[in-house]
Design an enzyme around this catalytic site. Structure first.
Site, PDB file in Angstrom:
ATOM      1  CE  LYS A 196      -3.320   2.398   2.471  1.00  0.00           C
ATOM      2  NZ  LYS A 196      -4.846   2.069   3.682  1.00  0.00           N
ATOM      3  NE  ARG A 206      -5.864   9.770   3.383  1.00  0.00           N
ATOM      4  CZ  ARG A 206      -4.538  10.139   3.303  1.00  0.00           C
ATOM      5  NH1 ARG A 206      -4.111  11.210   3.232  1.00  0.00           N
ATOM      6  NH2 ARG A 206      -3.811   9.119   2.780  1.00  0.00           N
ATOM      7  CD  GLU A 239       5.988  -3.936   4.175  1.00  0.00           C
ATOM      8  OE1 GLU A 239       5.293  -4.702   4.315  1.00  0.00           O
ATOM      9  OE2 GLU A 239       6.265  -3.042   4.290  1.00  0.00           O
ATOM     10  CE  LYS A 254      -6.319   1.440  -1.071  1.00  0.00           C
ATOM     11  NZ  LYS A 254      -6.812   1.260   0.953  1.00  0.00           N
ATOM     12  CE1 TYR A 319     -14.965   3.586  -2.992  1.00  0.00           C
ATOM     13  CE2 TYR A 319     -13.016   3.723  -4.079  1.00  0.00           C
ATOM     14  CZ  TYR A 319     -13.524   3.897  -3.171  1.00  0.00           C
ATOM     15  OH  TYR A 319     -12.190   3.548  -1.668  1.00  0.00           O
TER      16      TYR A 319
HETATM   17  C1  PBG Z   1      -7.328   3.164   5.885  1.00  0.00           C
HETATM   18  C2  PBG Z   1      -7.863   3.149   4.087  1.00  0.00           C
HETATM   19  C3  PBG Z   1      -6.925   4.015   3.348  1.00  0.00           C
HETATM   20  C4  PBG Z   1      -8.389   3.310   1.954  1.00  0.00           C
HETATM   21  C5  PBG Z   1      -8.435   1.724   2.724  1.00  0.00           C
HETATM   22  N1  PBG Z   1      -8.185   1.901   4.021  1.00  0.00           N
HETATM   23  C6  PBG Z   1      -7.089   5.742   3.091  1.00  0.00           C
HETATM   24  C7  PBG Z   1      -5.914   5.678   3.813  1.00  0.00           C
HETATM   25  O1  PBG Z   1      -4.995   5.035   4.148  1.00  0.00           O
HETATM   26  O2  PBG Z   1      -4.787   6.773   3.847  1.00  0.00           O
HETATM   27  C8  PBG Z   1      -8.199   4.736   0.869  1.00  0.00           C
HETATM   28  C9  PBG Z   1      -9.129   4.308  -0.154  1.00  0.00           C
HETATM   29  C10 PBG Z   1      -9.276   4.815  -1.206  1.00  0.00           C
HETATM   30  O3  PBG Z   1      -9.333   5.441  -1.827  1.00  0.00           O
HETATM   31  O4  PBG Z   1     -10.603   4.282  -1.926  1.00  0.00           O
HETATM   32  N2  PBG Z   1      -6.017   3.180   6.163  1.00  0.00           N
END
Ligand code: PBG
Length: 328
Positions: A196, A206, A239, A254, A319
């Site tokens: 990630k 957010r 990782e 991601k 989405y």
């Molecule tokens: C929480 C989380 C996030 C996303 C998924 N789980 C946000 C972040 O890490 O700040 C992002 C998903 C998206 O942008 O669609 N940790």
């Protein structure tokens, strides 16, 4: 060698193109992210995610039934936590009657066969908007991991099938897997957000959860001290291999589109399913361009999702899941 081979023969009609096509999408590919809020009769559009909504639990039921009827059989739950319940300890995250725990039960009550995955991270619960517990201006790793393991256990007790830790603390998969084993939750799966990246594509998400991080003494107003540097490729392999060793059943890359080289790298070295999260910013970009008439929504969406699958993703969190299934 030309003209012995003329590659255009295989492109000359839709029939020949479709019989040699290497990648197809189906409802089975998709994991549907869902945003949940407290209240009744709420289905509110997220400003920076046009045509995507936050649901209260009563309307969540309707949505779940609709997804199931479309052949979408897996959901990934996120909750928007009221400000007065946020703190620096993840207290509300462990509440057996918390919104997430009730959401899990709601989905299982109305559609027992739906695969329920839950986001395990502290950011929606954190008064600082960070994925970890803050001490002396830093995000502390090991204390956070043990709270995350407890949070995962609490989701498992509520009926979650899979836990999806999205925090990027070191060692949290091992901590969670060990606790699940100890407590008899042998069959609860873990889908680890293993590669990630610290991405600016998470902005709309957010907004959706009101969970943007603040700056701390030793931490900037971003998540770069725990999420990965987007300049790195080898580190993604390290990782991911560690997360598999620690007990992850599914690993994840991601965001999606900018990171498909990583998906392909991983496909060569791992033998567990790879998920890709096409994130909120990717969704917002296409929706905005389509609203302006600058891009054709459906064809660009299909092109992007096919690219994600072609790179090697077996699970696609997107989405666009409903939009794409309607087209198939
Ligand atoms: C929480 C989380 C996030 C996303 C998924 N789980 C946000 C972040 O890490 O700040 C992002 C998903 C998206 O942008 O669609 N940790």
């Amino acid at each position: 060698m030309f003209p012995i081979h003329r590659n255009r023969r295989l492109r000359s009609s839709e029939a020949i193109r479709s019989i040699v096509r290497e990648t197809y999408l189906s409802p089975n590919d998709f994991l549907v992210p869902l945003f949940i809020v407290e209240g009744k009769d709420i289905k509110e559009e997220i400003d920076s995610m046009p045509e995507y909504y936050r649901y209260s639990l009563d309307l969540l039921k309707k949505e779940i039934k609709e997804l199931w009827a479309m052949g979408l059989k897996s959901v990934l739950l996120f909750v928007k936590v009221p400000d007065n319940l946020k703190d620096n300890a993840g207290t509300e995250a462990l509440n057996p009657e918390g919104l997430m725990q009730r959401a899990i039960k709601t989905v299982k009550d109305c559609c027992p066969e739906m695969l329920v995955m839950t986001d395990v991270a502290l950011d929606p619960y954190s008064s600082y908007g960070h994925d970890g517990i803050v001490s002396d201006g830093k995000i502390v790793n090991d204390t956070t991991s043990s709270v995350l393991a407890q949070m995962g256990l609490s989701h498992a007790k509520a009926g979650a099938d899979f836990l999806a830790p999205s925090d990027m603390m070191d060692g949290r998969i091992f901590e969670m897997r060990t606790l699940l084993e100890d407590q008899g939750f042998y069959n609860t799966g873990i889908m680890s957000y293993s590669a990630k990246y610290a991405s600016s594509f998470y902005g709309p998400f957010r907004d959706a959860l009101d969970s943007a991080p603040v700056a701390l003494k030793d931490v900037p107003k971003n998540k770069k001290t725990y999420q990965m540097d987007f300049a790195n490729r080898d580190e993604a392999i390290k990782e991911t291999l560690m997360d598999i060793e620690e007990g992850a059943d599914i690993v994840m890359v991601k965001p999606g589109l900018c990171y498909l080289d990583i998906v392909r790298d991983l496909r060569e070295v791992v033998n567990v399913p790879i998920a890709v999260y096409q994130v909120s910013g990717e969704y917002a970009m296409l929706k905005a361009a389509a609203q302006k008439g600058w891009l054709d929504h459906d064809s660009v969406m299909l092109e992007q999702l096919i690219a994600i699958k072609r790179a090697g993703a077996q699970v696609i969190a997107s989405y666009f899941a409903k939009d794409v299934v309607k087209l198939l």
